[in-house]
Design a protein around this motif. Structure first.
Motif, PDB file in Angstrom:
ATOM      1  N   PRO A  35       0.833  -1.217   0.000  1.00  0.00           N
ATOM      2  CA  PRO A  35       0.000   0.000   0.000  1.00  0.00           C
ATOM      3  C   PRO A  35       0.858   1.254   0.000  1.00  0.00           C
ATOM      4  N   TYR A  36       0.397   2.272  -0.714  1.00  0.00           N
ATOM      5  CA  TYR A  36       1.164   3.502  -0.813  1.00  0.00           C
ATOM      6  C   TYR A  36       0.251   4.685  -1.044  1.00  0.00           C
ATOM      7  N   GLU A  37       0.804   5.879  -0.824  1.00  0.00           N
ATOM      8  CA  GLU A  37       0.139   7.123  -1.186  1.00  0.00           C
ATOM      9  C   GLU A  37       0.926   7.726  -2.343  1.00  0.00           C
ATOM     10  N   TYR A  38       0.209   8.306  -3.294  1.00  0.00           N
ATOM     11  CA  TYR A  38       0.876   8.926  -4.437  1.00  0.00           C
ATOM     12  C   TYR A  38       0.500  10.401  -4.499  1.00  0.00           C
ATOM     13  N   SER A  39       1.514  11.263  -4.541  1.00  0.00           N
ATOM     14  CA  SER A  39       1.288  12.709  -4.595  1.00  0.00           C
ATOM     15  C   SER A  39       1.378  13.181  -6.039  1.00  0.00           C
ATOM     16  N   LEU A  40       0.378  13.926  -6.460  1.00  0.00           N
ATOM     17  CA  LEU A  40       0.379  14.439  -7.825  1.00  0.00           C
ATOM     18  C   LEU A  40       1.382  15.569  -8.007  1.00  0.00           C
ATOM     19  N   THR A  41       1.752  16.228  -6.911  1.00  0.00           N
ATOM     20  CA  THR A  41       2.732  17.312  -6.986  1.00  0.00           C
ATOM     21  C   THR A  41       3.862  17.074  -5.999  1.00  0.00           C
ATOM     22  N   GLU A  42       5.040  17.523  -6.357  1.00  0.00           N
ATOM     23  CA  GLU A  42       6.191  17.407  -5.467  1.00  0.00           C
ATOM     24  C   GLU A  42       5.993  18.236  -4.205  1.00  0.00           C
ATOM     25  N   ASP A  43       5.377  19.403  -4.340  1.00  0.00           N
ATOM     26  CA  ASP A  43       5.188  20.280  -3.177  1.00  0.00           C
ATOM     27  C   ASP A  43       4.332  19.607  -2.110  1.00  0.00           C
ATOM     28  N   LYS A  44       3.281  18.901  -2.523  1.00  0.00           N
ATOM     29  CA  LYS A  44       2.425  18.209  -1.558  1.00  0.00           C
ATOM     30  C   LYS A  44       3.204  17.115  -0.839  1.00  0.00           C
ATOM     31  N   LEU A  45       3.996  16.354  -1.576  1.00  0.00           N
ATOM     32  CA  LEU A  45       4.809  15.294  -0.978  1.00  0.00           C
ATOM     33  C   LEU A  45       5.788  15.866   0.027  1.00  0.00           C
ATOM     34  N   SER A 203      11.394  -2.211   5.163  1.00  0.00           N
ATOM     35  CA  SER A 203      10.531  -3.134   5.901  1.00  0.00           C
ATOM     36  C   SER A 203      11.280  -3.914   6.974  1.00  0.00           C
ATOM     37  N   SER A 204      12.604  -4.025   6.839  1.00  0.00           N
ATOM     38  CA  SER A 204      13.385  -4.802   7.809  1.00  0.00           C
ATOM     39  C   SER A 204      14.161  -3.925   8.778  1.00  0.00           C
ATOM     40  N   SER A 205      13.778  -2.665   8.878  1.00  0.00           N
ATOM     41  CA  SER A 205      14.485  -1.734   9.768  1.00  0.00           C
ATOM     42  C   SER A 205      13.475  -0.899  10.548  1.00  0.00           C
ATOM     43  N   GLY A 206      13.978   0.021  11.340  1.00  0.00           N
ATOM     44  CA  GLY A 206      13.126   0.885  12.139  1.00  0.00           C
ATOM     45  C   GLY A 206      12.680   2.146  11.428  1.00  0.00           C
ATOM     46  N   LEU A 207      12.823   2.213  10.112  1.00  0.00           N
ATOM     47  CA  LEU A 207      12.360   3.381   9.366  1.00  0.00           C
ATOM     48  C   LEU A 207      10.840   3.501   9.462  1.00  0.00           C
ATOM     49  N   ASP A 208      10.355   4.741   9.551  1.00  0.00           N
ATOM     50  CA  ASP A 208       8.914   4.983   9.668  1.00  0.00           C
ATOM     51  C   ASP A 208       8.237   5.218   8.326  1.00  0.00           C
ATOM     52  N   LEU A 209       8.956   5.880   7.420  1.00  0.00           N
ATOM     53  CA  LEU A 209       8.398   6.207   6.104  1.00  0.00           C
ATOM     54  C   LEU A 209       9.436   5.936   5.028  1.00  0.00           C
ATOM     55  N   LEU A 210       8.926   5.676   3.834  1.00  0.00           N
ATOM     56  CA  LEU A 210       9.789   5.538   2.665  1.00  0.00           C
ATOM     57  C   LEU A 210       9.236   6.409   1.548  1.00  0.00           C
ATOM     58  N   VAL A 211      10.088   7.257   0.994  1.00  0.00           N
ATOM     59  CA  VAL A 211       9.742   8.094  -0.153  1.00  0.00           C
ATOM     60  C   VAL A 211      10.507   7.572  -1.363  1.00  0.00           C
ATOM     61  N   MET A 212       9.763   7.210  -2.413  1.00  0.00           N
ATOM     62  CA  MET A 212      10.386   6.836  -3.681  1.00  0.00           C
ATOM     63  C   MET A 212       9.727   7.679  -4.766  1.00  0.00           C
ATOM     64  N   ASN A 214       7.477  10.171  -6.147  1.00  0.00           N
ATOM     65  CA  ASN A 214       6.285  10.765  -5.533  1.00  0.00           C
ATOM     66  C   ASN A 214       5.420   9.752  -4.785  1.00  0.00           C
ATOM     67  N   PHE A 215       5.978   8.590  -4.498  1.00  0.00           N
ATOM     68  CA  PHE A 215       5.284   7.563  -3.718  1.00  0.00           C
ATOM     69  C   PHE A 215       5.714   7.637  -2.254  1.00  0.00           C
ATOM     70  N   LEU A 216       4.744   7.487  -1.347  1.00  0.00           N
ATOM     71  CA  LEU A 216       5.013   7.532   0.085  1.00  0.00           C
ATOM     72  C   LEU A 216       4.447   6.269   0.716  1.00  0.00           C
ATOM     73  N   ILE A 217       5.311   5.523   1.388  1.00  0.00           N
ATOM     74  CA  ILE A 217       4.920   4.290   2.066  1.00  0.00           C
ATOM     75  C   ILE A 217       5.122   4.484   3.558  1.00  0.00           C
ATOM     76  N   LYS A 218       4.109   4.124   4.333  1.00  0.00           N
ATOM     77  CA  LYS A 218       4.169   4.278   5.792  1.00  0.00           C
ATOM     78  C   LYS A 218       3.989   2.915   6.469  1.00  0.00           C
ATOM     79  N   LYS A 219       4.498   2.803   7.690  1.00  0.00           N
ATOM     80  CA  LYS A 219       4.280   1.606   8.490  1.00  0.00           C
ATOM     81  C   LYS A 219       3.090   1.822   9.420  1.00  0.00           C
TER      82      LYS A 219
END
Length: 219
Positions: A35-45, A203-212, A214-219
């Motif tokens: 699951p992910y969130e996708y931002s249409l603009t860089e500013d929103k991300l 996914s195998s570390s203590g990171l809370d968010l991943l940005v790739m 304009n995609f944002l993945i949260k735990k």
């Protein structure tokens, strides 16, 4: 030695490695049913990531072409707020799994570098250390080591605009346009170089968010 009178090439930046577009990243995420969130603009991300960083979240940052060389320069990075000394301990103990005394880089927009640190010609490629100005030391305790020393990375708006925007946005809300920056990898592993590897490390570390991109993945 070769008899050349002029330098043919001058290195302006280190972003010479592989880069992945949104389609390639989406393919990996969809294939793995992530699951992910996708931002249409860089500013929103960037606004959302800056807000999460201010709340103490630790972020995997995977945007643009990968850095070439021995330093993480804001394309394949782990980012965190420097305003609490505990953040340095958290990064060392729960993310990087390394010795507690090892410092992290402080990334700052290049035009604001001398507001916080003594001038140095080595900051652009993170090849040295600088002295923090005494009046700023209490603002970023997680970045300081030894007798007021900091590993400084001056970020150019021209060569890395998205990372520069994130630093500036974080500065707007927190009052400090500085982020802790360390290479996006775990102990004993190379820096992540692909979307699949970036997600596995996340996914195998203590990171809370991943940005790739304009995609944002949260735990």
């Amino acid at each position: 030695m070769l008899g050349n009178r002029e330098r043919v090439y001058q290195m302006r930046h280190a972003f010479l490695g592989p880069q992945f577009n949104d389609e390639a990243i989406k393919g990996v995420l969809d294939n793995c049913k992530i699951p992910y969130e996708y931002s249409l603009t860089e500013d929103k991300l960037i606004a959302e990531v800056a807000r999460q960083l201010e709340q103490g979240k630790i972020v995997g940052w995977f945007r643009g072409a990968m850095e070439f060389g021995p330093r993480s320069l804001g394309a394949r990075s782990i980012l965190a707020s420097p305003t609490s000394e505990m953040m340095r301990d958290n990064l060392n103990a729960f993310i990087k799994h390394r010795e507690e005394f090892r410092p992290f880089c402080a990334a700052v927009p290049e035009e604001r570098t001398e507001e916080f640190f003594e001038a140095s010609a080595l900051n652009e490629f993170l090849q040295g250390v600088s002295q923090i100005k005494e009046s700023k030391r209490q603002l970023i305790p997680a970045a300081v080591f030894g007798n007021g020393l900091v590993r400084v990375h001056s970020v150019s708006r021209k060569t890395n605009p998205s990372f520069w925007k994130l630093l500036s946005k974080f500065g707007e809300s927190s009052g400090v346009p500085v982020l802790l920056n360390t290479s996006y990898n775990l102990r004993g592993e190379p820096m992540v170089a692909s979307p699949a590897n970036a997600y596995r490390t996340f996914s195998s570390s203590g990171l809370d968010l991943l940005v790739m991109e304009n995609f944002l993945i949260k735990k």
